[in-house]
Structure formats: C-alpha cells, structure tokens
Design an enzyme around this catalytic site. Structure first.
Site, short mmCIF file in Angstrom:
data_model
loop_
_atom_site.label_atom_id
_atom_site.label_comp_id
_atom_site.label_asym_id
_atom_site.label_seq_id
_atom_site.Cartn_x
_atom_site.Cartn_y
_atom_site.Cartn_z
N SER A 129 0.84 -1.20 0.00
CA SER A 129 0.00 0.00 0.00
C SER A 129 0.87 1.25 0.00
CB SER A 129 -0.85 -0.02 1.27
OG SER A 129 -1.43 1.23 1.50
N ALA A 130 0.32 2.31 -0.55
CA ALA A 130 0.99 3.61 -0.51
C ALA A 130 1.23 4.06 0.93
CB ALA A 130 0.14 4.65 -1.24
N TYR A 154 -2.11 -1.15 10.79
CA TYR A 154 -2.34 -1.70 9.46
C TYR A 154 -1.15 -1.35 8.55
CZ TYR A 154 -3.79 -1.82 4.60
OH TYR A 154 -3.81 -2.03 3.24
N LYS A 158 1.97 -3.71 6.56
CA LYS A 158 2.39 -3.69 5.15
C LYS A 158 3.89 -3.45 5.05
CE LYS A 158 -1.49 -4.65 3.35
NZ LYS A 158 -1.66 -6.00 2.78
P1 NAD Z 1 -10.71 -7.38 1.11
O1 NAD Z 1 -10.91 -7.37 2.58
O2 NAD Z 1 -11.90 -7.15 0.23
O3 NAD Z 1 -10.01 -8.73 0.65
C1 NAD Z 1 -9.12 -9.43 1.48
C2 NAD Z 1 -9.54 -10.89 1.46
O4 NAD Z 1 -8.65 -11.62 2.27
C3 NAD Z 1 -10.94 -11.10 2.01
O5 NAD Z 1 -11.67 -11.92 1.13
C4 NAD Z 1 -10.71 -11.80 3.34
O6 NAD Z 1 -11.75 -12.69 3.67
C5 NAD Z 1 -9.40 -12.51 3.07
N1 NAD Z 1 -8.57 -12.80 4.25
C6 NAD Z 1 -8.13 -11.94 5.20
N2 NAD Z 1 -7.39 -12.60 6.10
C7 NAD Z 1 -7.35 -13.88 5.70
C8 NAD Z 1 -6.73 -15.06 6.21
N3 NAD Z 1 -6.02 -15.05 7.35
N4 NAD Z 1 -6.90 -16.23 5.54
C9 NAD Z 1 -7.63 -16.27 4.40
N5 NAD Z 1 -8.23 -15.21 3.87
C10 NAD Z 1 -8.09 -14.02 4.51
O7 NAD Z 1 -9.59 -6.29 0.78
P2 NAD Z 1 -9.09 -5.76 -0.62
O8 NAD Z 1 -9.50 -4.34 -0.72
O9 NAD Z 1 -9.45 -6.70 -1.69
O10 NAD Z 1 -7.52 -5.78 -0.36
C11 NAD Z 1 -6.70 -6.87 -0.76
C12 NAD Z 1 -5.30 -6.62 -0.25
O11 NAD Z 1 -4.85 -5.36 -0.76
C13 NAD Z 1 -5.21 -6.52 1.27
O12 NAD Z 1 -3.99 -7.11 1.67
C14 NAD Z 1 -5.19 -5.02 1.52
O13 NAD Z 1 -4.53 -4.70 2.71
C15 NAD Z 1 -4.40 -4.55 0.32
N6 NAD Z 1 -4.69 -3.14 -0.01
C16 NAD Z 1 -5.99 -2.73 -0.18
C17 NAD Z 1 -6.24 -1.39 -0.45
C18 NAD Z 1 -7.66 -0.91 -0.63
O14 NAD Z 1 -7.88 0.31 -0.57
N7 NAD Z 1 -8.65 -1.76 -0.87
C19 NAD Z 1 -5.18 -0.48 -0.56
C20 NAD Z 1 -3.88 -0.93 -0.40
C21 NAD Z 1 -3.65 -2.28 -0.12
C1 UD1 Z 2 -7.24 4.94 3.81
C2 UD1 Z 2 -6.21 4.58 4.82
C3 UD1 Z 2 -5.03 3.95 4.10
C4 UD1 Z 2 -5.50 2.73 3.29
C5 UD1 Z 2 -6.59 3.19 2.33
C6 UD1 Z 2 -7.17 2.05 1.56
C7 UD1 Z 2 -6.49 6.17 6.67
C8 UD1 Z 2 -5.89 7.32 7.39
N1 UD1 Z 2 -5.81 5.76 5.57
O1 UD1 Z 2 -6.66 5.84 2.89
O2 UD1 Z 2 -4.04 3.54 5.02
O3 UD1 Z 2 -4.42 2.17 2.55
O4 UD1 Z 2 -7.66 3.81 3.07
O5 UD1 Z 2 -7.87 1.16 2.40
O6 UD1 Z 2 -7.52 5.63 7.07
N2 UD1 Z 2 -13.19 11.00 3.37
C9 UD1 Z 2 -14.25 11.86 3.58
N3 UD1 Z 2 -15.42 11.34 4.04
C10 UD1 Z 2 -15.59 10.01 4.29
C11 UD1 Z 2 -14.50 9.13 4.06
C12 UD1 Z 2 -13.31 9.66 3.59
O7 UD1 Z 2 -14.14 13.06 3.39
O8 UD1 Z 2 -16.68 9.60 4.72
C13 UD1 Z 2 -11.94 11.56 2.83
C14 UD1 Z 2 -10.75 11.26 3.72
O9 UD1 Z 2 -10.60 12.25 4.65
C15 UD1 Z 2 -9.63 11.21 2.67
C16 UD1 Z 2 -10.31 10.77 1.37
O10 UD1 Z 2 -11.70 10.95 1.58
O11 UD1 Z 2 -9.14 12.50 2.49
C17 UD1 Z 2 -10.04 9.33 1.02
O12 UD1 Z 2 -10.33 8.54 2.16
P1 UD1 Z 2 -10.24 6.95 2.15
O13 UD1 Z 2 -11.05 6.42 1.05
O14 UD1 Z 2 -10.53 6.47 3.54
O15 UD1 Z 2 -8.73 6.65 1.76
P2 UD1 Z 2 -7.35 7.15 2.44
O16 UD1 Z 2 -7.60 8.01 3.60
O17 UD1 Z 2 -6.51 7.71 1.37
#
Ligand code: NAD
Ligand code: UD1
Length: 343
Positions: A129-130, A154, A158
């Site tokens: 993740s960023a 969290y 990462k």
């Molecule tokens: P998600 O929660 O939708 O998917 C994660 C999946 O992993 C789920 O289906 C969950 O049931 C499964 N899981 C979690 N722990 C497990 C375990 N111990 N054993 C088996 N399955 C398990 O999340 P996502 O948005 O699809 O994210 C996928 C990956 O990308 C994650 O590692 C997340 O941290 C990373 N990521 C997501 C974002 C985002 O904004 N969605 C951003 C950066 C990184």
């Molecule tokens: C968040 C997490 C980041 C994670 C990412 C993806 C935090 C501080 N950061 O990022 O670590 O990798 O999600 O899961 O939680 N916002 C509103 N109203 C809302 C929700 C969000 O204004 O109801 C704003 C937030 O203040 C932010 C932007 O929308 O400025 C994006 O928010 P969000 O989607 O939660 O992503 P990040 O904060 O970038």
C-alpha cells in the site's frame, strides 16, 4: 486450461481486489486457485467470478494463519505463483485491535513464504500500500523513497511484510517477488456483477459515497475543508480496480523467470480532491449529493499520489480508466446490488 500460462494461487481471492484480479487473470487465460476464509468477503462472489471468467475457479476455504492448512494446500495443489491479497485492511480497526492485525497479516505472510520455500514455488506478488510511504515523504511518492514511520498498525503490517518478503528473497536466490503499492483502488468490473461490498459501515470514501447515493447511508461527511489544497479538501490518487487487477498480470509476466524483489507504485499519477470525486459521482448517478463538512479525520494526509513511471517503464503498465469511468462503474455495481452480494 491454458497453454504456457501459469496457475496462480490467489490468497484472499474472494475480496474486492482479489475477485477482480481473478476475473482478469481468467480472461487472460490463466488458471486460478482461490483460497479465502471469508473473514471479509462472501462465498456468493464465486459464481460471479465464474460467470465473468468463463469457468469455475478452483477454490479452497482456508485461513492462511493456519500453518498446517497452508502446508496441506501447497502439498496437494500445483501452482507456479502466489498473489498474496489475504489481509485485514481497516485502518481504524487496526488501531483498536493491533494484535489481531499483526497476527493475521504477518502470520499469513510468514506461512505463505514458508510453504513456498518448502514446495519450491518461486514467485510472489504482494498487495502492499501507498501507506508505507508514511507521513514524512512529499507527494508524488517514488519507489526510491524511504518507507516506514507508518501512522497505524495496518500500515506497519504492510511495511513489515515488505521487509519480510525482501529478506526471504535475499536468502533464496531463486525467489522472485513484486511488491505492488496500491494507491486508492475504487471502481468495479464494467459488468456491474462484482464490486466492493464492505462489511458493516464502510470507512473509505467511495463505498460511503456510493451507499449514500442509493439511500443506504444517511450522511456523507467531507472530513476537513481547511487543508492547504486548492479547494481545502484532501487529494488522493484513485485507481480503477480493473486497471489494478491488470497490473497484477503485468507483475506476473515481469517476475516470471526473474529473481529478486522489486516494488512498484500502482496509481494513476493524478490526484483528485474529495469534492472533485463527489462531483464526478453526482454526474455518474445523476443525483445531487448533499454532503456536510465535518472536522478533519485523524491521520489523513492532505495529498497522496503516485509517481507511476517505474511501473510503466518496467512492467509496461499504465492506468487507462479515468475518474468518470471509475464512478460510472461503481454506480452500476451499487445500483444493481444495493445491499451487496448476499443481503
Ligand atoms: P478485502 O478485505 O476485500 O479482501 C481481502 C480478502 O482476504 C478477504 O476476502 C478476506 O476474507 C481474506 N482474508 C483476510 N485474512 C485472511 C486469512 N487469514 N486467511 C484467508 N483469507 C483471509 O480487501 P481488498 O480491498 O481486496 O484488499 C486486498 C489486499 O490489498 C489486502 O492485503 C489489503 O490490505 C491490500 N490493499 C488494499 C487497499 C484498498 O484500498 N482496498 C489499498 C492498499 C492495499
Ligand atoms: C485509507 C487509509 C489507508 C489505506 C486506504 C485504503 C487512513 C488514514 N488511511 O486511505 O491507510 O491504505 O484507506 O484502504 O484511514 N473522506 C471523507 N469522508 C468520508 C471518508 C473519507 O471526506 O466519509 C476523505 C478522507 O478524509 C480522505 C479521502 O476521503 O481524504 C479518502 O479517504 P479513504 O477512502 O478512507 O482513503 P485514504 O484516507 O486515502
């Protein structure tokens, strides 16, 4: 079954990004094996992956923290690469349940690496993740910047997983790893059949906006309008989940036959403010969204976006879908499935 394409294990492949990646891999002719414990996803996604991917993906219900179960999976199934999505991802939950987050996200990574080593699986693509860029680096972030100093457990999982994987690669000259640092994934498959379906009340902006637009949420708060940004609201690099899914295929192509560990930003390189995103969503759904301003959310950075050139240069990958497409695809998913997969 495809010729010359790897079979790939997708840990957490039923989740938001995993399900979209499974579909893109299958569309590209790869065989996939999905394993998930449904801690944050629904079995109902599997028939939809089948529908879009054109065939039933192999599936195992498994907790990757269960070392014996992971060992059995690797003993019984053959695959050439792992895409490791499985992890817990809710930032505020990680602050109140840090041990659960460290245990789940680190033990699952350790178990996958152990089994890869034992069964000779050479390639891993990791969902990073960023957030690993922490608070100190200025945007745009590039892969040369120092990582760490994460503001929540969290983010630390990462950062630590990246370290664990790069140490494992250093110790095994045959291992190849790609760390994909996702920016803000949003959007849904253009079919509207799969999308993001968070458990309970969402934390991220887009699912909240989408649920507010269907009437499932009563309020839409914009956290902070006094940031030093042009319109006072935070700016992020939103990336379409299908572009992100395709980046995983490029990562597999890149790593195939290579060793070493390489990190890539996966973003568009363009940032949008919260107000710009809400405005784009209003256009997509044809409704006015009456949001309210609220105080800043703790831990939010004013601006985050990628320097995405390394991925373009080395992976041959570039995001193609713009913000309007992202909003249109979310709206199609959300309006066709207002209560998500199973409710
Ligand atoms: P998600 O929660 O939708 O998917 C994660 C999946 O992993 C789920 O289906 C969950 O049931 C499964 N899981 C979690 N722990 C497990 C375990 N111990 N054993 C088996 N399955 C398990 O999340 P996502 O948005 O699809 O994210 C996928 C990956 O990308 C994650 O590692 C997340 O941290 C990373 N990521 C997501 C974002 C985002 O904004 N969605 C951003 C950066 C990184
Ligand atoms: C968040 C997490 C980041 C994670 C990412 C993806 C935090 C501080 N950061 O990022 O670590 O990798 O999600 O899961 O939680 N916002 C509103 N109203 C809302 C929700 C969000 O204004 O109801 C704003 C937030 O203040 C932010 C932007 O929308 O400025 C994006 O928010 P969000 O989607 O939660 O992503 P990040 O904060 O970038």
């Amino acid at each position: 079954m495809s010729e010359n394409k790897m079979r790939v294990l997708l840990t957490g492949g039923c989740g938001y990004i995993g399900s979209h990646t499974a579909v893109e891999l299958m569309r590209a002719g790869y065989d996939v094996l999905i394993a998930d414990n449904f801690v944050n996803s629904f079995p109902a996604v599997l028939p939809r992956i089948e529908e879009l991917g054109g065939r039933r993906p192999d599936f195992r219900e498994l907790d990757f923290c269960d070392a014996e179960g992971v060992d059995r999976l690797f003993a019984e199934e053959k695959f050439e690469a792992v895409i490791h999505f499985a992890g817990l991802k809710c930032v505020p939950e990680s602050v109140t349940q840090p041990i659960r987050y460290y245990r789940n996200n680190l033990n699952s990574t350790l178990n996958v690496l152990d089994a890869m080593n034992k069964y000779g699986v050479k390639y891993i693509v990791f969902s990073s993740s960023a957030t690993v860029y922490g608070e100190k680096n200025p945007a745009p972030y590039n892969e040369e910047m120092e990582t760490g100093s994460c503001t929540n457990p969290y983010g630390s999982t990462k950062f630590m997983s990246e370290q664990i994987i790069s140490d494992a690669v250093r110790a095994d000259p045959e291992l190849g790893a790609v760390l994909l640092r996702y920016f803000n994934p949003i959007g849904a498959d253009a079919s509207g059949r799969i999308g993001e379906d968070p458990f309970g009340v969402p934390n991220n902006l887009m699912p909240i906006v989408a649920q507010f637009a269907t009437g499932r949420r009563e309020h839409l708060y914009v956290y902070g309008n006094d940031y030093e940004t042009p319109d006072g609201t935070c700016r992020r690099d939103y990336i379409h989940v299908t572009d992100l899914a395709i980046a995983h295929i490029k990562a597999l192509e890149y790593i195939s036959g290579r060793t070493g560990c390489e990190a890539f930003n996966i973003g568009t390189g363009v940032d949008y403010s919260v107000l710009e995103v809400i405005n784009a969503f209003e256009k997509a759904c044809g409704k006015e969204l009456k949001f309210e301003f609220a105080p800043r959310r703790a831990g939010d950075l004013p601006t985050s976006y990628a320097d995405a050139h390394k991925a373009e240069r080395l992976l041959g990958w570039k995001a193609e879908r713009d913000l309007d497409t992202m909003c249109r695809d979310i709206w199609r998913w959300q309006s066709n499935n207002p209560m998500g997969y199973e409710k």
